[in-house]
Write an enzyme that holds these catalytic residues in place. Structure first.
Site, PDB file in Angstrom:
ATOM      1  CG  PHE C  39       1.693   0.364   1.666  1.00  0.00           C
ATOM      2  CD1 PHE C  39       1.958   0.615   3.004  1.00  0.00           C
ATOM      3  CD2 PHE C  39       0.365   0.368   1.241  1.00  0.00           C
ATOM      4  CE1 PHE C  39       0.930   0.855   3.899  1.00  0.00           C
ATOM      5  CE2 PHE C  39      -0.674   0.614   2.131  1.00  0.00           C
ATOM      6  CZ  PHE C  39      -0.392   0.855   3.464  1.00  0.00           C
ATOM      7  CB  VAL C  77       1.491  -3.493  -2.275  1.00  0.00           C
ATOM      8  CG1 VAL C  77       2.890  -3.965  -1.940  1.00  0.00           C
ATOM      9  CG2 VAL C  77       0.577  -3.554  -1.052  1.00  0.00           C
ATOM     10  CB  CYS C  78       5.451  -0.456  -5.256  1.00  0.00           C
ATOM     11  SG  CYS C  78       6.606  -0.573  -6.635  1.00  0.00           S
ATOM     12  CB  VAL C  79       4.115  -4.779  -8.920  1.00  0.00           C
ATOM     13  CG1 VAL C  79       4.589  -3.803  -9.992  1.00  0.00           C
ATOM     14  CG2 VAL C  79       4.374  -6.209  -9.334  1.00  0.00           C
ATOM     15  CB  ALA C  82       5.480  -6.320  -3.739  1.00  0.00           C
TER      16      ALA C  82
END
Lengths: 131, 99, 119
Positions: C39, C77-79, C82
């Protein structure tokens, strides 16, 4: 991004990745966050091509000044791509023509392709990611 | 190669960008709002029909149905379900989503 | 065959997340594998457990969690994306984890296909 040189997935597989940039900068975040993916991919020692077509060409304009809109100017990052061994930068002639631009208007050296040449380049990729 | 388009051709130029870059023998799958282009009387219908000479054109059935367009599909356009979408991705060596 | 899936938009505003989910579920039903969904951009908004859509609507976020639980799909989820959008470990729905963009690149390297859903 200091640890980037250490990244690898251990498989030794090298695939052809094409990043297709079709969107202008600033109006949406795709150009900026797309560039972040490109830099990471290069750290995995993959065969990376960056293509700028349609409004994506506007990402490479000389003279970008973002102070007035108070957002980060990431256009200088394109100049640093060579340091990441990303040397395959392409734009298509028709997209330049449709915007009244030439190579001289762009901040980095690019290879100008015809639509057919770009289409053939796309076909031979393993992975195409579009931002 | 499989090209996937999800924008309405009467709102954005994405379909046009895809068609000019799609090489002979490639497949184009229309999903989401792009399916309108594959319906009778749409301003983009002629473009789709011309493209169908060199390309295989598909449209996602559930997206057509959700938009009241299931009965208006152009001749020469192949309607597929999500299973067909998966098959198309599997059958082609790579794919590009024209976002 | 192994499919990697990239989701670039949040739930509800765009259809991208619905299409990606239906593609992933169908691929698994047909006997393929979807080892990971990544994501990115506003796609990170698929990962919050705080979403409470009306009863008569689908719950996009929990639907991903269910898929992860039943079929061992790694929801990443891409840090960086995010953090920009206020998503952290405290709000993650079950099955999601936060990690780096390298996980997206790995998906491209290791899986047979990478399919992008966005706007």
């Amino acid at each position: 991004m200091s640890d980037m040189d250490e990244m690898e997935d251990g498989s030794g597989i090298v695939k052809k990745f094409m990043f297709l940039n079709r969107k202008a900068p600033h109006g949406t975040v795709y150009a900026l966050e797309g560039l972040e993916v490109v830099l990471i991919t290069a750290a995995f020692d993959q065969d990376v091509s960056m293509v700028f077509t349609d409004d994506g060409i506007y990402q490479l304009m000389k003279g970008i000044d973002t102070k007035g809109i108070e957002v980060k100017d990431f256009s200088r990052t394109y100049r640093a791509l060579e340091g990441y061994d990303i040397e395959k930068l392409y734009v298509d002639q028709a997209s330049l023509d449709a915007r009244g631009l030439t190579e001289d208007d762009l901040i980095v050296d690019v290879t100008v392709l015809s639509v057919d040449e770009m289409a053939n380049l796309m076909v031979e990729q393993d992975v195409v990611i579009s931002f | 190669m499989l090209h996937i388009v999800n924008k309405s051709a009467t709102e954005r130029s994405t379909l046009e960008s895809c068609l000019r870059m799609a090489t002979k023998g490639s497949a184009v799958l229309l999903i989401e709002d792009a399916v309108y282009a594959a319906t009778n009387g749409n301003a983009a219908a002629a473009k789709i029909q011309a493209a169908a000479a060199d390309l295989k054109i598909y449209a996602l059935g559930p997206d057509l149905a959700a938009r009241g367009m299931a009965g208006r599909v152009l001749d020469g356009v192949n309607v597929v379900d999500y299973g067909g979408f998966v098959d198309l991705v599997a059958e082609h060596s790579n794919c590009q989503s024209w976002l | 065959m192994e499919f990697g899936i990239l989701v670039n938009e949040g739930p509800y505003t765009h259809q991208a997340s619905d299409t990606a989910y239906l593609f992933a579920r169908t691929a698994i039903e047909k006997g393929h594998k979807v080892p990971r969904v990544f994501f990115y951009h506003d796609g990170v908004n698929n990962s919050t457990r705080l979403a409470t859509p009306p009863q008569d609507d689908r719950n996009v976020n929990s639907r991903w969690s269910k898929l992860a639980e039943e079929h061992a799909v790694d929801l990443v989820v891409c840090v960086a994306a995010a953090q920009r959008r206020g998503i952290n470990d405290d709000v993650l729905a079950p099955g999601f984890r936060i990690s780096g963009l390298g996980q997206l690149v790995e998906m491209g390297i290791q899986h047979d296909r990478l399919v992008t859903f966005g706007d």
